[in-house]
Write a protein that holds these residues in place. Structure first.
Motif, PDB file in Angstrom:
ATOM      1  N   VAL A  47       0.838  -1.211   0.000  1.00 58.67           N
ATOM      2  CA  VAL A  47       0.000   0.000   0.000  1.00 58.67           C
ATOM      3  C   VAL A  47       0.867   1.253   0.000  1.00 58.67           C
ATOM      4  O   VAL A  47       0.581   2.213  -0.729  1.00 58.67           O
ATOM      5  N   LEU A  48       1.924   1.267   0.789  1.00 58.67           N
ATOM      6  CA  LEU A  48       2.824   2.428   0.802  1.00 58.67           C
ATOM      7  C   LEU A  48       3.499   2.629  -0.551  1.00 58.67           C
ATOM      8  O   LEU A  48       3.638   3.763  -1.022  1.00 58.67           O
ATOM      9  N   ALA A 117     -11.544  -3.501 -10.190  1.00 61.17           N
ATOM     10  CA  ALA A 117     -11.498  -2.091  -9.794  1.00 61.17           C
ATOM     11  C   ALA A 117     -10.572  -1.315 -10.727  1.00 61.17           C
ATOM     12  O   ALA A 117      -9.682  -1.875 -11.364  1.00 61.17           O
ATOM     13  N   GLU A 118     -10.793  -0.031 -10.765  1.00 65.91           N
ATOM     14  CA  GLU A 118      -9.888   0.841 -11.510  1.00 65.91           C
ATOM     15  C   GLU A 118      -8.701   1.148 -10.615  1.00 65.91           C
ATOM     16  O   GLU A 118      -8.833   1.793  -9.575  1.00 65.91           O
ATOM     17  N   LEU A 119      -7.540   0.694 -11.002  1.00 60.99           N
ATOM     18  CA  LEU A 119      -6.358   0.785 -10.149  1.00 60.99           C
ATOM     19  C   LEU A 119      -5.583   2.077 -10.409  1.00 60.99           C
ATOM     20  O   LEU A 119      -4.524   2.087 -11.022  1.00 60.99           O
ATOM     21  N   THR A 120      -6.110   3.163  -9.909  1.00 63.80           N
ATOM     22  CA  THR A 120      -5.393   4.436  -9.977  1.00 63.80           C
ATOM     23  C   THR A 120      -4.898   4.790  -8.586  1.00 63.80           C
ATOM     24  O   THR A 120      -5.519   4.431  -7.574  1.00 63.80           O
ATOM     25  N   ALA A 123      -7.347   6.471  -5.962  1.00 65.55           N
ATOM     26  CA  ALA A 123      -8.591   5.817  -5.568  1.00 65.55           C
ATOM     27  C   ALA A 123      -8.415   5.075  -4.247  1.00 65.55           C
ATOM     28  O   ALA A 123      -7.521   4.241  -4.101  1.00 65.55           O
ATOM     29  N   ILE A 124      -9.276   5.388  -3.303  1.00 66.75           N
ATOM     30  CA  ILE A 124      -9.200   4.756  -1.988  1.00 66.75           C
ATOM     31  C   ILE A 124      -9.606   3.286  -2.074  1.00 66.75           C
ATOM     32  O   ILE A 124      -8.973   2.426  -1.460  1.00 66.75           O
ATOM     33  N   PHE A 125     -10.644   2.985  -2.866  1.00 69.16           N
ATOM     34  CA  PHE A 125     -11.091   1.596  -3.008  1.00 69.16           C
ATOM     35  C   PHE A 125      -9.984   0.721  -3.596  1.00 69.16           C
ATOM     36  O   PHE A 125      -9.763  -0.397  -3.137  1.00 69.16           O
ATOM     37  N   GLY A 131      -4.337  -3.662  -0.795  1.00 69.53           N
ATOM     38  CA  GLY A 131      -3.824  -4.080   0.508  1.00 69.53           C
ATOM     39  C   GLY A 131      -4.411  -5.405   0.964  1.00 69.53           C
ATOM     40  O   GLY A 131      -3.695  -6.265   1.489  1.00 69.53           O
ATOM     41  N   ILE A 132      -5.712  -5.583   0.742  1.00 75.10           N
ATOM     42  CA  ILE A 132      -6.353  -6.850   1.120  1.00 75.10           C
ATOM     43  C   ILE A 132      -5.809  -8.001   0.283  1.00 75.10           C
ATOM     44  O   ILE A 132      -5.549  -9.095   0.789  1.00 75.10           O
ATOM     45  N   THR A 133      -5.620  -7.758  -1.007  1.00 70.34           N
ATOM     46  CA  THR A 133      -5.057  -8.787  -1.884  1.00 70.34           C
ATOM     47  C   THR A 133      -3.647  -9.154  -1.447  1.00 70.34           C
ATOM     48  O   THR A 133      -3.288 -10.334  -1.397  1.00 70.34           O
ATOM     49  N   ALA A 134      -2.835  -8.155  -1.116  1.00 70.71           N
ATOM     50  CA  ALA A 134      -1.468  -8.416  -0.660  1.00 70.71           C
ATOM     51  C   ALA A 134      -1.472  -9.202   0.651  1.00 70.71           C
ATOM     52  O   ALA A 134      -0.660 -10.110   0.838  1.00 70.71           O
TER      53      ALA A 134
END
Length: 155
Positions: A47-48, A117-120, A123-125, A131-134
């Motif tokens: 996430v970081l 999801a749109e991975l930009t 985007a908070i989602f 992070g959940i996937t990781a």
């Protein structure tokens, strides 16, 4: 003597060595603890990196994680079916199946949602889903390592 799985270990069912090996290698609570810690650390790092722009396009990585999760989803039941009933490797798989299944299902579901999801970077989602996937992927890797160590120790 109880081997850490559903059956009781007796001299006619399995050797004394297999009983002690199963007790020494069935560390399901340790696997869960190490998996959660590794998952949280790995998720925080990912996430970081994503927030700071060091991971500009995580889609190929998430797609690879989805493929790895699906491979594990079909590989684990196949391995359980192929192994003979009294083998120590099958007992290791039974020992760690709950944690392994949790990691597999979590990885597949989180990676599938993340790819949708749109991975930009803003985007908070997308950040939360990444992070959940990781987290689940790291948990899956730790549980596969514990099953592998159990299978190696039981030989």
């Amino acid at each position: 003597m109880l081997c850490g799985y559903e059956t009781t270990c007796m001299q006619s069912e399995c050797s004394e060595k297999r009983c002690t090996t199963c007790q020494a290698s069935c560390r399901n609570g340790m696997m869960i603890l190490v998996g959660i810690i590794a998952g949280l650390v790995f998720a925080a790092i990912v996430v970081l990196l994503f927030i700071n722009g060091f991971l500009p396009n995580p889609f190929p990585v998430v797609l690879s994680i989805l493929i790895a999760g699906l491979t594990a989803l079909f590989g684990v039941p196949t391995a359980a079916f192929i192994l003979e009933d009294g083998s120590a490797k099958k007992q290791c798989l039974r020992c760690h199946f709950g944690g392994l299944f949790f990691g597999i299902i979590g990885t597949v579901l989180a990676a599938a949602l993340t790819t949708a999801a749109e991975l930009t970077a803003g985007a908070i989602f997308a950040t939360v889903m990444l992070g959940i996937t990781a987290f689940f992927f790291a948990y899956l890797i730790v549980s596969i390592l514990f099953v592998s160590l159990c299978a190696v120790d039981s030989q």
